[in-house]
Write a protein that holds these residues in place. Structure first.
Motif, PDB file in Angstrom:
ATOM      1  N   LYS A  11      19.387 -13.769 -38.118  1.00  0.00           N
ATOM      2  CA  LYS A  11      18.771 -13.171 -36.935  1.00  0.00           C
ATOM      3  C   LYS A  11      19.802 -13.057 -35.812  1.00  0.00           C
ATOM      4  N   ALA A  12      20.594 -14.100 -35.622  1.00  0.00           N
ATOM      5  CA  ALA A  12      21.625 -14.085 -34.580  1.00  0.00           C
ATOM      6  C   ALA A  12      22.621 -12.957 -34.844  1.00  0.00           C
ATOM      7  N   ARG A  13      23.067 -12.843 -36.075  1.00  0.00           N
ATOM      8  CA  ARG A  13      24.036 -11.800 -36.425  1.00  0.00           C
ATOM      9  C   ARG A  13      23.423 -10.414 -36.207  1.00  0.00           C
ATOM     10  N   GLU A  14      22.157 -10.254 -36.582  1.00  0.00           N
ATOM     11  CA  GLU A  14      21.472  -8.971 -36.404  1.00  0.00           C
ATOM     12  C   GLU A  14      21.375  -8.607 -34.920  1.00  0.00           C
ATOM     13  N   LEU A  15      20.998  -9.574 -34.074  1.00  0.00           N
ATOM     14  CA  LEU A  15      20.909  -9.330 -32.635  1.00  0.00           C
ATOM     15  C   LEU A  15      22.270  -8.933 -32.062  1.00  0.00           C
ATOM     16  N   VAL A  90      30.642 -23.186 -24.992  1.00  0.00           N
ATOM     17  CA  VAL A  90      32.091 -23.214 -25.189  1.00  0.00           C
ATOM     18  C   VAL A  90      32.743 -24.169 -24.203  1.00  0.00           C
ATOM     19  N   LEU A  91      32.011 -24.568 -23.162  1.00  0.00           N
ATOM     20  CA  LEU A  91      32.532 -25.475 -22.149  1.00  0.00           C
ATOM     21  C   LEU A  91      32.286 -26.937 -22.513  1.00  0.00           C
ATOM     22  N   SER A  92      31.036 -27.255 -22.834  1.00  0.00           N
ATOM     23  CA  SER A  92      30.662 -28.654 -23.049  1.00  0.00           C
ATOM     24  C   SER A  92      30.308 -28.992 -24.487  1.00  0.00           C
ATOM     25  N   GLY A  93      30.032 -27.981 -25.290  1.00  0.00           N
ATOM     26  CA  GLY A  93      29.582 -28.232 -26.661  1.00  0.00           C
ATOM     27  C   GLY A  93      28.098 -28.528 -26.764  1.00  0.00           C
ATOM     28  N   LYS A  94      27.388 -28.509 -25.626  1.00  0.00           N
ATOM     29  CA  LYS A  94      25.936 -28.764 -25.634  1.00  0.00           C
ATOM     30  C   LYS A  94      25.220 -27.590 -26.280  1.00  0.00           C
ATOM     31  N   PRO A  95      24.097 -27.868 -26.939  1.00  0.00           N
ATOM     32  CA  PRO A  95      23.324 -26.773 -27.552  1.00  0.00           C
ATOM     33  C   PRO A  95      22.771 -25.813 -26.494  1.00  0.00           C
ATOM     34  N   ILE A  96      22.810 -24.532 -26.816  1.00  0.00           N
ATOM     35  CA  ILE A  96      22.216 -23.497 -25.968  1.00  0.00           C
ATOM     36  C   ILE A  96      20.832 -23.225 -26.546  1.00  0.00           C
ATOM     37  N   PRO A  97      19.774 -23.343 -25.722  1.00  0.00           N
ATOM     38  CA  PRO A  97      18.416 -23.145 -26.241  1.00  0.00           C
ATOM     39  C   PRO A  97      18.239 -21.762 -26.884  1.00  0.00           C
ATOM     40  N   ASP A  98      17.446 -21.729 -27.947  1.00  0.00           N
ATOM     41  CA  ASP A  98      17.190 -20.475 -28.651  1.00  0.00           C
ATOM     42  C   ASP A  98      16.620 -19.403 -27.728  1.00  0.00           C
ATOM     43  N   GLU A  99      15.808 -19.807 -26.737  1.00  0.00           N
ATOM     44  CA  GLU A  99      15.234 -18.834 -25.808  1.00  0.00           C
ATOM     45  C   GLU A  99      16.352 -18.098 -25.064  1.00  0.00           C
ATOM     46  N   ARG A 100      17.386 -18.814 -24.688  1.00  0.00           N
ATOM     47  CA  ARG A 100      18.515 -18.189 -23.990  1.00  0.00           C
ATOM     48  C   ARG A 100      19.271 -17.261 -24.938  1.00  0.00           C
ATOM     49  N   LEU A 101      19.446 -17.696 -26.176  1.00  0.00           N
ATOM     50  CA  LEU A 101      20.159 -16.869 -27.152  1.00  0.00           C
ATOM     51  C   LEU A 101      19.360 -15.623 -27.519  1.00  0.00           C
ATOM     52  N   GLU A 102      18.037 -15.734 -27.487  1.00  0.00           N
ATOM     53  CA  GLU A 102      17.194 -14.550 -27.733  1.00  0.00           C
ATOM     54  C   GLU A 102      17.397 -13.534 -26.614  1.00  0.00           C
ATOM     55  N   ALA A 103      17.469 -14.029 -25.365  1.00  0.00           N
ATOM     56  CA  ALA A 103      17.633 -13.144 -24.212  1.00  0.00           C
ATOM     57  C   ALA A 103      19.055 -12.600 -24.129  1.00  0.00           C
ATOM     58  N   ASP A 104      20.039 -13.432 -24.470  1.00  0.00           N
ATOM     59  CA  ASP A 104      21.448 -13.032 -24.416  1.00  0.00           C
ATOM     60  C   ASP A 104      22.151 -13.636 -25.629  1.00  0.00           C
ATOM     61  N   PRO A 105      22.181 -12.895 -26.735  1.00  0.00           N
ATOM     62  CA  PRO A 105      22.747 -13.435 -27.972  1.00  0.00           C
ATOM     63  C   PRO A 105      24.216 -13.851 -27.874  1.00  0.00           C
ATOM     64  N   SER A 106      24.934 -13.345 -26.882  1.00  0.00           N
ATOM     65  CA  SER A 106      26.344 -13.709 -26.754  1.00  0.00           C
ATOM     66  C   SER A 106      26.572 -14.798 -25.714  1.00  0.00           C
ATOM     67  N   ALA A 107      25.498 -15.472 -25.292  1.00  0.00           N
ATOM     68  CA  ALA A 107      25.622 -16.529 -24.281  1.00  0.00           C
ATOM     69  C   ALA A 107      26.646 -17.566 -24.721  1.00  0.00           C
ATOM     70  N   GLU A 108      27.535 -17.907 -23.795  1.00  0.00           N
ATOM     71  CA  GLU A 108      28.592 -18.879 -24.085  1.00  0.00           C
ATOM     72  C   GLU A 108      28.352 -20.224 -23.405  1.00  0.00           C
ATOM     73  N   LEU A 109      27.446 -20.229 -22.426  1.00  0.00           N
ATOM     74  CA  LEU A 109      27.181 -21.429 -21.636  1.00  0.00           C
ATOM     75  C   LEU A 109      25.687 -21.716 -21.593  1.00  0.00           C
ATOM     76  N   THR A 110      25.333 -22.970 -21.318  1.00  0.00           N
ATOM     77  CA  THR A 110      23.940 -23.294 -21.062  1.00  0.00           C
ATOM     78  C   THR A 110      23.561 -22.658 -19.732  1.00  0.00           C
ATOM     79  N   ILE A 111      22.289 -22.595 -19.438  1.00  0.00           N
ATOM     80  CA  ILE A 111      21.832 -22.001 -18.178  1.00  0.00           C
ATOM     81  C   ILE A 111      22.424 -22.767 -16.996  1.00  0.00           C
ATOM     82  N   GLU A 112      22.412 -24.085 -17.075  1.00  0.00           N
ATOM     83  CA  GLU A 112      22.945 -24.900 -16.002  1.00  0.00           C
ATOM     84  C   GLU A 112      24.425 -24.620 -15.767  1.00  0.00           C
TER      85      GLU A 112
END
Length: 119
Positions: A11-15, A90-112
């Motif tokens: 799904k990620a690759r398709e998005l 890419v900054l902290s290694g923390k997981p990025i929530p799926d909701e954020r990845l759905e909205a922006d599949p190329s997100a590199e950072l957490t919302i914070e």
């Protein structure tokens, strides 16, 4: 191989690939439009209009630059997907929530992290 997030890799690759196709098409159109502005017109113009082609060209170049940056971000996300690190900051290694990845599949950072970087 399962990525670093809960989102299905397919799904990620398709998005990402869908967005990449759309952005590449927009970039091609913007670059083509910028070239069209170089045509000389036989229509007399008001002196006040003399700067319009330069303004339009600058706008096209700015949009094209933003689209190129977006393509780069998508390509980096695809590379993270291949490396098995997709879905992690890419900054902290923390997981990025799926909701954020759905909205922006190329997100590199957490919302914070993104909010902090914007300040």
């Amino acid at each position: 191989m399962k990525g670093a997030c809960d989102m299905d890799e397919g799904k990620a690759r398709e998005l990402l690939q869908s967005e990449r196709t759309e952005v590449a098409s927009l970039l091609a159109g913007t670059e083509k439009a910028a070239g069209i502005d170089d045509q000389v017109s036989d229509i007399p113009e008001d002196f006040g209009d003399a700067g319009l082609p330069l303004t339009a060209e600058a706008n096209d170049e700015a949009v094209a630059g933003e689209l190129r940056e977006r393509l780069d971000a998508i390509d980096r996300a695809l590379a993270r997907l291949d490396a098995g690190t997709y879905g992690r900051s890419v900054l902290s290694g923390k997981p990025i929530p799926d909701e954020r990845l759905e909205a922006d599949p190329s997100a590199e950072l957490t919302i914070e992290e993104a909010r902090a970087a914007a300040r």
